[in-house]
Design an enzyme around this catalytic site. Structure first.
Site, PDB file in Angstrom:
ATOM      1  N   SER A 114       0.845  -1.206   0.000  1.00  0.00           N
ATOM      2  CA  SER A 114       0.000   0.000   0.000  1.00  0.00           C
ATOM      3  C   SER A 114       0.875   1.248   0.000  1.00  0.00           C
ATOM      4  O   SER A 114       2.023   1.212   0.446  1.00  0.00           O
ATOM      5  CB  SER A 114      -0.853   0.000   1.278  1.00  0.00           C
ATOM      6  OG  SER A 114      -1.556   1.219   1.391  1.00  0.00           O
ATOM      7  N   TYR A 123      -1.149  -0.764  10.340  1.00  0.00           N
ATOM      8  CA  TYR A 123      -1.336  -1.007   8.897  1.00  0.00           C
ATOM      9  C   TYR A 123      -0.088  -0.571   8.117  1.00  0.00           C
ATOM     10  O   TYR A 123       0.413  -1.314   7.265  1.00  0.00           O
ATOM     11  CB  TYR A 123      -2.582  -0.274   8.409  1.00  0.00           C
ATOM     12  CG  TYR A 123      -2.959  -0.574   6.973  1.00  0.00           C
ATOM     13  CD1 TYR A 123      -3.618  -1.755   6.636  1.00  0.00           C
ATOM     14  CD2 TYR A 123      -2.659   0.326   5.952  1.00  0.00           C
ATOM     15  CE1 TYR A 123      -3.971  -2.026   5.313  1.00  0.00           C
ATOM     16  CE2 TYR A 123      -3.007   0.067   4.636  1.00  0.00           C
ATOM     17  CZ  TYR A 123      -3.669  -1.109   4.326  1.00  0.00           C
ATOM     18  OH  TYR A 123      -4.005  -1.379   3.008  1.00  0.00           O
TER      19      TYR A 123
HETATM   20  N1  LIG Z   1      -8.829  -0.580  -0.649  1.00  0.00           N
HETATM   21  C1  LIG Z   1      -7.803   0.275  -0.657  1.00  0.00           C
HETATM   22  O1  LIG Z   1      -7.962   1.498  -0.711  1.00  0.00           O
HETATM   23  C2  LIG Z   1      -6.383  -0.259  -0.637  1.00  0.00           C
HETATM   24  C3  LIG Z   1      -5.318   0.615  -0.885  1.00  0.00           C
HETATM   25  C4  LIG Z   1      -4.019   0.120  -0.862  1.00  0.00           C
HETATM   26  C5  LIG Z   1      -3.791  -1.211  -0.601  1.00  0.00           C
HETATM   27  N2  LIG Z   1      -4.841  -2.037  -0.364  1.00  0.00           N
HETATM   28  C6  LIG Z   1      -4.557  -3.436  -0.104  1.00  0.00           C
HETATM   29  O2  LIG Z   1      -4.999  -4.181  -1.216  1.00  0.00           O
HETATM   30  C7  LIG Z   1      -5.490  -5.448  -0.778  1.00  0.00           C
HETATM   31  C8  LIG Z   1      -6.914  -5.608  -1.260  1.00  0.00           C
HETATM   32  O3  LIG Z   1      -7.680  -4.527  -0.787  1.00  0.00           O
HETATM   33  P1  LIG Z   1      -9.258  -4.510  -0.967  1.00  0.00           P
HETATM   34  O4  LIG Z   1      -9.741  -3.131  -0.729  1.00  0.00           O
HETATM   35  O5  LIG Z   1      -9.617  -5.192  -2.227  1.00  0.00           O
HETATM   36  O6  LIG Z   1      -9.658  -5.399   0.302  1.00  0.00           O
HETATM   37  P2  LIG Z   1     -11.030  -6.051   0.765  1.00  0.00           P
HETATM   38  O7  LIG Z   1     -11.196  -5.696   2.202  1.00  0.00           O
HETATM   39  O8  LIG Z   1     -12.155  -5.724  -0.174  1.00  0.00           O
HETATM   40  O9  LIG Z   1     -10.693  -7.626   0.602  1.00  0.00           O
HETATM   41  C9  LIG Z   1      -9.735  -8.239   1.392  1.00  0.00           C
HETATM   42  C10 LIG Z   1     -10.131  -9.690   1.588  1.00  0.00           C
HETATM   43  O10 LIG Z   1      -9.148 -10.304   2.444  1.00  0.00           O
HETATM   44  C11 LIG Z   1      -9.827 -11.233   3.265  1.00  0.00           C
HETATM   45  N3  LIG Z   1      -9.026 -11.557   4.446  1.00  0.00           N
HETATM   46  C12 LIG Z   1      -8.804 -10.797   5.546  1.00  0.00           C
HETATM   47  N4  LIG Z   1      -8.035 -11.453   6.420  1.00  0.00           N
HETATM   48  C13 LIG Z   1      -7.755 -12.663   5.863  1.00  0.00           C
HETATM   49  C14 LIG Z   1      -7.015 -13.806   6.280  1.00  0.00           C
HETATM   50  N5  LIG Z   1      -6.407 -13.845   7.476  1.00  0.00           N
HETATM   51  N6  LIG Z   1      -6.957 -14.885   5.467  1.00  0.00           N
HETATM   52  C15 LIG Z   1      -7.578 -14.872   4.259  1.00  0.00           C
HETATM   53  N7  LIG Z   1      -8.306 -13.825   3.807  1.00  0.00           N
HETATM   54  C16 LIG Z   1      -8.387 -12.740   4.600  1.00  0.00           C
HETATM   55  C17 LIG Z   1     -11.157 -10.557   3.619  1.00  0.00           C
HETATM   56  O11 LIG Z   1     -12.119 -11.507   4.037  1.00  0.00           O
HETATM   57  C18 LIG Z   1     -11.504  -9.863   2.290  1.00  0.00           C
HETATM   58  O12 LIG Z   1     -12.396 -10.637   1.506  1.00  0.00           O
HETATM   59  C19 LIG Z   1      -5.353  -5.464   0.738  1.00  0.00           C
HETATM   60  O13 LIG Z   1      -4.145  -6.105   1.093  1.00  0.00           O
HETATM   61  C20 LIG Z   1      -5.298  -4.000   1.091  1.00  0.00           C
HETATM   62  O14 LIG Z   1      -4.605  -3.777   2.307  1.00  0.00           O
HETATM   63  C21 LIG Z   1      -6.138  -1.596  -0.389  1.00  0.00           C
END
Ligand SMILES: NC(=O)c1ccc[n+]([C@@H]2O[C@H](COP(=O)([O-])OP(=O)(O)OC[C@H]3O[C@@H](n4cnc5c(N)ncnc54)[C@H](O)[C@@H]3O)[C@@H](O)[C@H]2O)c1
Length: 269
Positions: free
Chosen positions: A157, A171
């Site tokens: 991120s 985070y």
């Molecule tokens: N959404 C944002 O703005 C953003 C920005 C930068 C980085 N990210 C990163 O990108 C990735 C995807 O983000 P997103 O917004 O699509 O996330 P999201 O929350 O929509 O999906 C994440 C998924 O991970 C699953 N999860 C959580 N803990 C888990 C575990 N221990 N084992 C297996 N599955 C698990 C959740 O059930 C969920 O379905 C994440 O790593 C997030 O930190 C997101």
């Protein structure tokens, strides 16, 4: 200067390689992970997703029914070695190989002051965003090596490059940690033809960001962020998918240990 043959891409081979590989998307039942799986399936690849949330896995399995035998959905906690090994074994059992892993899993909690974060919350965020990648890579790397090599993509991120206006210190620490983990793996497993790279997206428009900003009562911040971004908008899931497919494909065949920012220029390093 005459180009050498080995400098040229065989474009069909580049496409075929992505299409003929098996990819596991950890945390693939929602958001960017799900969209990544969907795009790989549209390209004709075989894809497994795993996710902690079984209801979401079942819903995706229903939605992806039309991909038939090329899709597998497995419920599992990425932070548990037994679950991660079961997910890897089921993937290999179904598809006969495993080449790529995209680690897109992780929990999040709306930002609160560092001094108020309970150690349980610290553990949840660090475990799901960082330890889960370590455990998932431990479980899958032997299968990838047996399959002849492949690529790992860790979704870090922008918070791991600086800090986040919406999420806490845990985070940022987890997302910075994943960059180190991925760089180490790149060095250690390069000789086995396994590449490992990270992607650092800025705030992505989607369910997570929506819930987070609602919790924080800061919905207007997204508009502000878009204004401050040189390319003039927020990140779409598809922007992250594009970078991921590049890092999984042979277009990036000599790139490993790298960190790719997908943030529209809001942070340039
Ligand atoms: N959404 C944002 O703005 C953003 C920005 C930068 C980085 N990210 C990163 O990108 C990735 C995807 O983000 P997103 O917004 O699509 O996330 P999201 O929350 O929509 O999906 C994440 C998924 O991970 C699953 N999860 C959580 N803990 C888990 C575990 N221990 N084992 C297996 N599955 C698990 C959740 O059930 C969920 O379905 C994440 O790593 C997030 O930190 C997101």
């Amino acid at each position: 200067m005459t180009a050498h043959l080995h400098d040229n891409f065989d474009w069909n081979a580049v496409g075929d390689k992505l299409t003929n590989t098996v990819t596991l998307v950890v945390g693939g039942a929602r958001g960017t992970g799900k969209t990544t799986a969907d795009n790989l399936l549209q390209l004709g690849a075989r894809v497994a997703i795993s996710d902690l949330n079984k209801e979401r896995v079942d819903a995706v399995a229903e939605e992806f029914k039309h991909y038939g035998d090329r899709f597998l959905g497995v419920a599992g906690d990425a932070t548990r070695p037994d679950d991660a090994e079961r997910v890897a074994a089921q993937t290999v059992e179904k598809f006969g190989a495993l080449h790529n892993v995209v680690y897109s899993a992780g929990a999040y909690r709306a930002q609160r002051p560092t001094l108020e974060i309970a150690s349980e919350e610290w553990d949840l965020i660090i475990d799901s965003n960082l330890k889960g990648a370590f455990i998932s890579y431990q479980a899958t790397i032997p299968h990838i090596a047996k399959s002849g090599g492949g690529a790992l993509v860790s979704i870090s991120s922008l918070a791991g490059r600086t800090s986040s206006p919406f999420l806490g210190c845990h985070y940022s620490a987890a997302k910075a940690g994943i960059l180190g983990l991925t760089r180490h793996i790149a060095k250690e497993f390069g000789p086995q033809n396994i590449r490992a790279n990270s992607i650092c997206p800025g705030g992505i428009i989607g369910v997570r960001m929506n819930d987070l900003l609602t919790d924080l009562h800061r919905e207007a911040d997204l508009v502000e962020l878009a204004k401050q971004t040189p390319l003039g908008r927020n990140v779409y899931e598809q922007d992250v998918v594009g970078a991921t497919l590049f890092l999984l494909s042979d277009l990036s065949r000599f790139i490993t240990g790298a960190t790719l920012d997908v943030n529209g220029g809001i942070l340039t390093l």
